[in-house]
Design an enzyme around this catalytic site. Structure first.
Site, mmCIF file in Angstrom:
data_model
loop_
_atom_site.group_PDB
_atom_site.id
_atom_site.type_symbol
_atom_site.label_atom_id
_atom_site.label_comp_id
_atom_site.label_asym_id
_atom_site.label_seq_id
_atom_site.Cartn_x
_atom_site.Cartn_y
_atom_site.Cartn_z
ATOM 1 N N GLU A 441 5.441 -3.457 11.236
ATOM 2 C CA GLU A 441 5.096 -2.015 11.299
ATOM 3 C C GLU A 441 5.171 -1.369 9.925
ATOM 4 O OE1 GLU A 441 3.695 -1.819 14.741
ATOM 5 O OE2 GLU A 441 3.650 -0.151 13.359
HETATM 6 C C1 FAD Z 1 7.131 -11.530 14.354
HETATM 7 C C2 FAD Z 1 6.027 -10.709 13.788
HETATM 8 C C3 FAD Z 1 5.315 -9.863 14.620
HETATM 9 C C4 FAD Z 1 4.262 -9.104 14.108
HETATM 10 N N1 FAD Z 1 3.499 -8.348 14.958
HETATM 11 C C5 FAD Z 1 2.339 -7.819 14.502
HETATM 12 C C6 FAD Z 1 1.402 -7.223 15.394
HETATM 13 O O1 FAD Z 1 1.648 -7.104 16.595
HETATM 14 N N2 FAD Z 1 0.224 -6.774 14.896
HETATM 15 C C7 FAD Z 1 -0.097 -6.887 13.576
HETATM 16 O O2 FAD Z 1 -1.181 -6.492 13.206
HETATM 17 N N3 FAD Z 1 0.766 -7.433 12.696
HETATM 18 C C8 FAD Z 1 1.967 -7.902 13.129
HETATM 19 N N4 FAD Z 1 2.846 -8.487 12.257
HETATM 20 C C9 FAD Z 1 2.513 -8.514 10.843
HETATM 21 C C10 FAD Z 1 3.402 -7.582 10.024
HETATM 22 O O3 FAD Z 1 3.129 -6.259 10.325
HETATM 23 C C11 FAD Z 1 3.174 -7.963 8.561
HETATM 24 O O4 FAD Z 1 3.861 -9.187 8.350
HETATM 25 C C12 FAD Z 1 3.645 -6.890 7.607
HETATM 26 O O5 FAD Z 1 2.821 -5.780 7.711
HETATM 27 C C13 FAD Z 1 3.638 -7.350 6.145
HETATM 28 O O6 FAD Z 1 2.458 -8.024 5.807
HETATM 29 P P1 FAD Z 1 2.542 -9.453 5.120
HETATM 30 O O7 FAD Z 1 3.420 -10.305 5.971
HETATM 31 O O8 FAD Z 1 1.187 -9.953 4.866
HETATM 32 O O9 FAD Z 1 3.292 -9.191 3.784
HETATM 33 P P2 FAD Z 1 2.635 -8.706 2.379
HETATM 34 O O10 FAD Z 1 1.716 -7.582 2.619
HETATM 35 O O11 FAD Z 1 2.128 -9.893 1.682
HETATM 36 O O12 FAD Z 1 3.913 -8.143 1.636
HETATM 37 C C14 FAD Z 1 4.921 -8.998 1.096
HETATM 38 C C15 FAD Z 1 6.013 -8.129 0.469
HETATM 39 O O13 FAD Z 1 5.452 -7.367 -0.606
HETATM 40 C C16 FAD Z 1 5.700 -5.988 -0.423
HETATM 41 N N5 FAD Z 1 4.520 -5.217 -0.826
HETATM 42 C C17 FAD Z 1 3.235 -5.454 -0.506
HETATM 43 N N6 FAD Z 1 2.450 -4.520 -1.048
HETATM 44 C C18 FAD Z 1 3.238 -3.674 -1.718
HETATM 45 C C19 FAD Z 1 3.033 -2.480 -2.455
HETATM 46 N N7 FAD Z 1 1.811 -1.963 -2.618
HETATM 47 N N8 FAD Z 1 4.096 -1.871 -3.009
HETATM 48 C C20 FAD Z 1 5.334 -2.357 -2.833
HETATM 49 N N9 FAD Z 1 5.606 -3.469 -2.129
HETATM 50 C C21 FAD Z 1 4.570 -4.116 -1.581
HETATM 51 C C22 FAD Z 1 5.975 -5.795 1.070
HETATM 52 O O14 FAD Z 1 6.835 -4.701 1.311
HETATM 53 C C23 FAD Z 1 6.617 -7.121 1.446
HETATM 54 O O15 FAD Z 1 8.010 -7.045 1.239
HETATM 55 C C24 FAD Z 1 3.939 -9.194 12.737
HETATM 56 C C25 FAD Z 1 4.694 -10.023 11.893
HETATM 57 C C26 FAD Z 1 5.702 -10.787 12.413
HETATM 58 C C27 FAD Z 1 6.444 -11.712 11.487
#
Ligand code: FAD
Length: 595
Positions: A441
Site C-alpha cells: 500500500e
Molecule cells: C505480500 C504482498 C502483497 C501485496 N499485495 C498487493 C496487491 O494486492 N496489489 C498490488 O497491486 N500490489 C501488491 N503488493 C505490491 C506492493 O504494494 C509493492 O511491493 C510495493 O508497492 C513496493 O513496490 P516494489 O516491491 O516494486 O518496490 P520498489 O518500488 O522497487 O521499491 C523498493 C524500495 O525503494 C523505495 N523507493 C522506491 N521509489 C522511491 C522514491 N521515489 N523515493 C524514495 N524511496 C523510493 C521504496 O520505498 C522501497 O523501500 C503486495 C506485495 C506483497 C509483498
C-alpha cells in the site's frame, strides 16, 4: 498460542467519551448505530473474533494457501467456514451505503470492529478488506450499470475484490506500467499483461472475484497520465447476472513468503480478459487512489491490531513466567522465582507497546471519524476541514502505526525470550505477519514522502496549520489545570519540535529537494508522536473528568499509561528534529559505488 481478547472497553472509551461519538448522530448512518447499538456491534464482533476468526490464525500460518494444477487456489482449513460466518453476520456490508445492499453504518464503526478481526487473523481479513476498497472505488467512480452489476454481491460477500497495480518492473513507480487495454469496439476492453503480488487474487471462498486493474489504453500517453482503471471479473456474467464463462485471467503462481501465509499472493496473468473502464480514461490513478486511501487506513489498522495481539500475548506471558527476583526484593516468596513482570525492563516493553497502542487506537478512530464527516456532513466547511485532516493523517496512520506494529511484535517476542523464537508460541507469526504492512500500500518511505511532498503544501498548508492550531489550543486551554500540566507541557514541547521541523523544511527543502527526502521518515514519525500525544492529552483529560466510580481503576490506568507515554515516548521528538535539521548532505555524500 497467545489468546486474544477484543479490547471493547477501550474502544468504547475512545468512541463515546473521547471522540464524542453521539455528538455526530445527525450524520447519515450514525442514527442507526447509537451508543447501545455500537456496543452491541463491538461485542458481537469480539465474540466472532475470539470464537471463530482467531482460532483459524495458526492453521492459516502453517498450511498456507495452495495453488492446484488447474490454477485454483485452496485456502487453509477453516477459512471458508469462518468467512461464511463473517458474511452471514452482515459484516461485509456494515458501512456500505444501503442503496447497494449494505447497512450504511458509520465507517468509524466498521474500523473499530475491524481492529479485533484483523488481530484475530490478518490473512483472513485481507479478503474482505480488499473487497471494501474495491467497493469504495466502484461507489465513487462506477457507472450506474457497474454499481448495479457488481456492488450488491460484493456487499454481501459472495464476490470479493482485489487491486491490481504491481508488475514485475513496476512497483512504486506506476508510470512504468505496461499492462495494456485494447478497445473491443463494444464499449468493453481486452486487458493483457502480468500483475504480481496480487493479494487475494485467487481463492476458494467466493463465487466470483472482481479485479480492479490498472492498465494503459492503446495509444495513451506514457507515464502516470496514461493509466486507466478497469473492472475485470474472474467469471463473466451470464444473462441473469450470475457467474458464467471464465474470463481471460488466471493465477499463474502464488508466492512463498515471510508471513500472512493464509492470504494468497498471486501472479495474475491477463490474456485478452474482458474489462470495463472504471471512471475516466487516463484517470485511473485518481480512481485507484479512492481505493488506496481507504486501504491505507486499513493497513495502519493492521499495524495496530498486530501490535495489540502481540501486547496481550506478552502481558499474559510476563505474568506467568517465573524467572529471577524483583530488584526490590522477592514478590512471590512462596514460588521459586518471581514472574518476569516484576522486572523494570520487561515493564518498559509492555508499557511502551501499551501506551502507543492506546493512542494509536484513538488516532485511527479519530481519522476514520474524519472520513465519515468528510463524506456525510451537510456542512461544506465541516466536510472540508475533515477532508483536510483525513488526507493529512492517512500517511501518518499507515506509516507510523505499521512501523510501530512491527516494532511492537518484535518487542513482545522479546518478552518470551527464546520461547518467542519458537513457532508454537505464536509470537514469531505476529512478527512475520506485521512486516508486510510496512511494505505494501505504498512502502512507508513513500508514505513519508506523500506527507512531506503532497500533504504539507496542500491548499497552502491549510491542513497542517489547522492541526497545529487545534493541538496548540488544547495545550493552552489546559495549561492552568494542575492535573493536566505534566501532559500539556510534554505535548507542547513535541508540538514546538514539529513546528520547528516544518519551518526547517519550508526554508530548506524548496531549493534542495534532497533535504525533504532525507527528512521525510523522521518527519512522519515526529508528526506521529505529536498526533499520538494529542490523543493522550484528550484521553487523559476525559479520564480526569470521570467521577470516582467502580470503574475508577480503568481511568487510573489510563492516567498512568498516558504519563508513561509523555515521559518515555514523547521525548523522541527531540531526536527526530535533530535528524531532520541535519539535512541531506552527509546522507548523499558517498558515491553509489562506495556502498
Ligand atoms: C505480500 C504482498 C502483497 C501485496 N499485495 C498487493 C496487491 O494486492 N496489489 C498490488 O497491486 N500490489 C501488491 N503488493 C505490491 C506492493 O504494494 C509493492 O511491493 C510495493 O508497492 C513496493 O513496490 P516494489 O516491491 O516494486 O518496490 P520498489 O518500488 O522497487 O521499491 C523498493 C524500495 O525503494 C523505495 N523507493 C522506491 N521509489 C522511491 C522514491 N521515489 N523515493 C524514495 N524511496 C523510493 C521504496 O520505498 C522501497 O523501500 C503486495 C506485495 C506483497 C509483498
Amino acid at each position: 498460542m497467545p489468546t486474544y481478547k477484543a479490547p471493547v472497553r477501550d474502544t468504547l472509551f475512545v468512541m463515546n467519551d473521547v471522540l464524542g461519538y453521539e455528538r455526530h448522530s445527525n450524520l447519515p448512518g450514525f442514527g442507526d448505530a447509537p451508543p447501545d447499538v455500537l456496543e452491541a456491534i463491538l461485542s458481537e464482533g469480539a465474540r466472532l473474533t475470539e470464537n471463530v476468526i482467531q482460532p483459524t490464525n495458526r492453521t492459516g500460518d502453517i498450511e498456507g494457501c495452495v495453488r492446484q494444477e488447474d490454477g485454483s487456489v485452496t485456502t487453509p482449513k477453516g477459512f471458508r467456514e469462518a468467512f461464511q460466518e463473517y458474511r452471514q453476520g452482515g459484516w461485509t456490508g456494515l458501512a456500505v451505503p444501503a442503496e447497494f445492499g449494505g447497512q450504511g453504518l458509520p465507517y468509524v464503526v466498521h474500523t473499530a470492529v475491524s481492529e479485533y478481526m484483523i488481530a484475530g487473523n490478518m490473512s483472513l481479513m485481507m479478503y474482505p478488506g480488499l473487497t471494501q476498497g474495491a467497493i469504495a472505488a466502484i461507489v465513487a467512480h462506477g457507472s450506474d450499470e457497474q454499481k448495479a452489476t457488481w456492488l450488491p454481491k460484493m456487499t454481501n460477500g459472495s464476490w470479493t475484490g482485489t487491486m491490481n497495480l504491481t508488475e514485475p518492473h513496476c512497483g512504486t513507480d506506476l508510470g512504468l506500467l505496461r499492462t495494456k487495454a485494447v478497445p473491443a469496439g463494444d464499449g468493453t476492453y481486452r486487458i493483457s499483461g502480468q500483475k504480481i503480488f496480487i493479494s487475494a487474487g485467487e481463492h476458494d471462498m467466493a463465487d466470483n472475484i472482481v479485479h480492479l486493474v490498472l492498465a494503459r489504453i492503446e495509444g495513451a500517453p506514457e507515464g502516470t497520465k496514461g493509466i486507466s482503471l478497469f473492472v475485470v471479473p474472474k467469471f463473466l456474467l451470464d444473462a441473469s447476472g450470475n457467474p458464467g464463462t471464465r474470463n481471460g485471467v488466471a493465477c499463474g503462481s502464488i508466492e512463498k513468503k515471510m508471513g500472512i501465509h493464509g492470504n494468497a499472493t498471486c501472479v495474475m496473468n491477463y490474456d485478452g480478459a474482458v474489462g470495463t473502464l472504471l471512471g475516466e480514461a487516463n484517470g485511473g490513478l485518481k480512481a485507484m487512489f479512492t481505493m488506496m486511501n481507504e486501504a491505507r487506513l486499513g493497513v495502519g489498522l493492521q499495524g495496530l491490531a498486530i501490535g495489540e495481539a502481540a501486547y496481550q500475548g506478552a502481558a499474559d506471558y510476563a505474568r506467568e513466567r517465573l524467572q529471577g527476583r524483583a530488584l526490590s526484593g522477592p514478590q512471590e516468596k512462596d514460588k521459586p522465582a518471581d514472574p518476569i513482570i516484576v522486572h523494570p525492563d520487561v515493564r518498559r516493553i509492555l508499557m511502551t507497546i501499551r501506551s502507543v497502542n492506546e493512542a494509536g487506537r484513538a488516532l485511527v478512530l479519530w481519522t476514520a471519524l474524519q472520513s465519515d464527516i468528510a463524506h456525510r456532513s451537510a456542512d461544506a466547511k465541516a466536510r472540508e476541514a475533515a477532508d483536510d485532516l483525513l488526507g493529512l493523517m492517512t500517511p501518518i496512520v499507515k506509516g507510523v502505526l505499521t512501523d510501530k506494529g512491527f516494532e511492537h511484535a518484535v518487542m513482545a517476542q522479546q518478552v518470551f525470550g527464546g520461547h518467542g523464537y519458537i513457532e508454537e508460541n505464536g509470537m514469531s507469526q505476529l512478527v512475520r505477519d506485521a512486516r508486510i504492512a510496512m511494505i505494501y500500500e505504498g512502502a512507508n518511505g513513500i508514505q513519508a514522502l506523500d506527507l512531506v511532498g503532497r500533504k504539507l503544501p496542500m491548499h497552502g498548508g491549510r491542513a497542517v496549520q489547522s492541526f497545529f492550531k487545534e493541538v496548540g489550543e488544547f495545550c493552552e486551554e489546559n495549561r492552568a489545570d494542575e492535573k493536566m500540566a505534566p501532559f500539556t507541557k510534554s505535548l507542547k514541547k513535541g508540538l514546538n519540535d514539529l513546528q520547528a521541523a516544518t519551518m526547517w523544511l519550508m526554508q530548506n527543502a524548496m531549493a534542495k529537494p534532497d533535504n525533504a527526502g532525507a527528512a521525510s521518515t523522521d518527519y512522519m514519525h515526529l508528526f506521529g508522536l505529536v498526533a499520538l500525544g494529542y490523543m493522550w492529552g484528550r484521553m487523559v483529560k476525559t479520564a480526569h473528568e470521570k467521577p470516582g466510580s467502580e470503574a475508577e481503576a480503568f481511568y487510573e490506568n489510563k492516567l498512568v499509561t498516558g504519563r508513561y507515554f509523555m515521559e518515555r515516548v514523547m521525548p523522541e521528538t527531540t531526536t527526530r528534529l535533530a535528524r531532520i535539521s541535519a539535512g541531506a548532505d552527509t546522507m548523499m555524500a558517498l558515491p553509489a559505488d562506495a556502498f
